[in-house]
Design a protein around this motif. Structure first.
Motif, mmCIF file in Angstrom:
data_model
loop_
_atom_site.group_PDB
_atom_site.id
_atom_site.type_symbol
_atom_site.label_atom_id
_atom_site.label_comp_id
_atom_site.label_asym_id
_atom_site.label_seq_id
_atom_site.Cartn_x
_atom_site.Cartn_y
_atom_site.Cartn_z
ATOM 1 N N GLY A 14 0.825 -1.208 0.000
ATOM 2 C CA GLY A 14 0.000 0.000 0.000
ATOM 3 C C GLY A 14 0.859 1.258 0.000
ATOM 4 O O GLY A 14 0.591 2.211 -0.732
ATOM 5 N N ASP A 84 -2.665 -3.896 -5.859
ATOM 6 C CA ASP A 84 -2.114 -4.010 -4.502
ATOM 7 C C ASP A 84 -3.005 -5.001 -3.744
ATOM 8 O O ASP A 84 -4.111 -4.660 -3.345
ATOM 9 C CB ASP A 84 -2.121 -2.589 -3.897
ATOM 10 C CG ASP A 84 -2.128 -2.560 -2.373
ATOM 11 O OD1 ASP A 84 -1.936 -3.607 -1.738
ATOM 12 O OD2 ASP A 84 -2.339 -1.458 -1.827
ATOM 13 N N ARG A 127 0.872 -0.021 12.850
ATOM 14 C CA ARG A 127 0.250 0.760 11.770
ATOM 15 C C ARG A 127 -1.037 1.462 12.216
ATOM 16 O O ARG A 127 -1.855 0.907 12.930
ATOM 17 C CB ARG A 127 -0.073 -0.200 10.621
ATOM 18 C CG ARG A 127 -0.874 0.440 9.527
ATOM 19 C CD ARG A 127 -0.972 -0.424 8.320
ATOM 20 N NE ARG A 127 -1.530 -1.739 8.589
ATOM 21 C CZ ARG A 127 -1.565 -2.701 7.692
ATOM 22 N NH1 ARG A 127 -1.054 -2.514 6.496
ATOM 23 N NH2 ARG A 127 -2.089 -3.865 7.997
ATOM 24 N N ARG A 161 -6.683 -1.034 11.910
ATOM 25 C CA ARG A 161 -7.489 -2.037 11.229
ATOM 26 C C ARG A 161 -7.902 -3.170 12.165
ATOM 27 O O ARG A 161 -7.124 -3.606 12.999
ATOM 28 C CB ARG A 161 -6.689 -2.615 10.046
ATOM 29 C CG ARG A 161 -6.939 -1.827 8.779
ATOM 30 C CD ARG A 161 -5.999 -2.160 7.678
ATOM 31 N NE ARG A 161 -5.874 -3.580 7.377
ATOM 32 C CZ ARG A 161 -5.136 -4.050 6.382
ATOM 33 N NH1 ARG A 161 -4.482 -3.201 5.584
ATOM 34 N NH2 ARG A 161 -5.036 -5.336 6.170
HETATM 35 MG MG MG Z 1 -2.263 -2.663 2.177
#
Ligand code: MG
Ligand code: AP5
Length: 217
Positions: A14, A84, A127, A161
Motif C-alpha cells: 500500500g 495491490d 500501523r 485495522r
Molecule cells: Mg495494504
C-alpha cells in the motif's frame, strides 16, 4: 503501465502503491481497501467479507474478481493501474490473465516485496491511518510531522485495522504462504517477476522499484 505489487501482509504494498500513484498518475487498486469500504458501508459484499477478513482468511475468488473487473473499467485506470493485494490465488491470477487479454491490455511488471516474517508483525502492529483521508502512518517508522494531526488533510482522528491483531496477522501470513506465494513461480514463468528488498527503508524500496520501471534493473 500496469503493475502488480506482490508480497505478504505488511510488506509495504500500500505504501509503495500510493507513492507510484502520486508519481505516475496511475491508479492504485487495493482489493483490501475496497473490501474495507464495503464493510463500512454495510453492503452485501461487506457483510459477507467482514468475518472472513477478521479471521485473516481470503474472501472467495468470485467476489473479488467481479469487484476487480468493475474497478479496472473505471476511467482513472486509463493510464494504467497498480494492483495491490490482487491476485492472491491461482484462480485470481488466471482470471486476471483473461481479463487483460479481453481488454487488449498487458501486465508490465510483477514486483515482489521481500520481507522477513518476523519484521511484518512489528510493521502491522504499529500501523494506523487517518480516519478522514486514509493516509497511513506507523508508531515507529512514520509518525505525522505534528503529533495527532494528519500531514495530508489536517484530520485529528486516527484508526487501526480490525485485522491487525497479532492472532489475525498469523492467519494472514499463513494464507499468504499457502495461497499467494505460489504465484511467484507463476509470474517468473511469464518472465514478469522482479524482486526488491522490502526490508530496506521506504525511500530505498521506492528507488529499487523505480529502477525496475525504468528498465535499469
Ligand atoms: Mg495494504
Ligand atoms: P489487504 O488490505 O490487502 O492486506 P494485506 O495484504 O494483509 O497487506 P497490508 O495492507 O496489511 O500490508 P501492505 O503490504 O499494504 O503494507 P503497508 O504499506 O500498509 O487485505 C486485507 C484482507 O482483505 C485479507 O486478509 C483478505 O481477507 C481480504 N482480501 C484482500 N484482497 C483479497 C483478494 N485479492 N482475495 C481474497 N481476499 C482478499 O505497510 C505496513 C506498515 O509498515 C505501515 O505502517 C507502513 O508505514 C510500514 N512500512 C511500509 N514500508 C516500510 C518500510 N520499507 N520500512 C518500514 N516500515 C514500512
Amino acid at each position: 503501465m500496469n503493475l502488480i505489487l506482490l508480497g505478504p501482509p505488511g510488506a509495504g504494498k500500500g505504501t509503495q502503491a500510493k507513492m507510484l500513484e502520486d508519481k505516475f498518475g496511475i491508479a492504485q487498486i487495493s482489493t483490501g481497501d475496497m473490501l474495507r469500504a464495503e464493510v463500512k458501508s454495510g453492503s452485501e459484499i461487506g457483510l459477507r467479507a467482514k468475518g472472513i477478513m477478521e479471521r485473516g482468511e481470503l474472501v472467495p475468488d468470485e467476489v473479488i474478481t467481479a469487484m476487480l473487473k468493475a474497478r479496472v473499467a473505471r476511467p482513472d485506470c486509463a493510464k494504467g493501474f497498480i494492483l495491490d493485494g490482487f491476485p492472491r490465488t491461482a484462480p485470481q491470477a488466471a482470471s486476471l490473465d483473461s481479463m487483460l487479454k479481453e481488454s487488449g491490455l498487458k501486465l508490465d511488471h510483477v514486483i515482489e516485496l521481500k520481507v522477513d516474517d518476523a519484521a511484518l508483525v512489528g510493521r502491522i502492529s504499529g500501523r494506523f491511518s487517518c480516519a478522514k483521508c486514509g493516509v497511513g502512518y506507523h508508531d515507529s517508522f512514520k509518525q505525522p510531522a505534528k503529533a495527532g494531526v494528519c500531514d495530508s488533510c489536517g484530520g485529528t482522528e486516527f484508526s487501526r485495522r480490525a485485522d491487525d491483531k497479532a492472532e489475525t496477522v498469523a492467519a494472514r501470513l499463513e494464507a499468504y504462504h499457502r495461497q499467494t506465494a505460489p504465484l511467484l513461480p507463476y509470474y517468473a514463468g511469464q518472465g514478469k517477476l522482479k524482486a526488491v528488498d522490502g526490508m530496506a527503508s521506504m525511500a530505498e524500496v521506492a528507488r529499487q522499484i523505480g529502477e525496475i520501471l525504468s528498465g535499469k534493473a
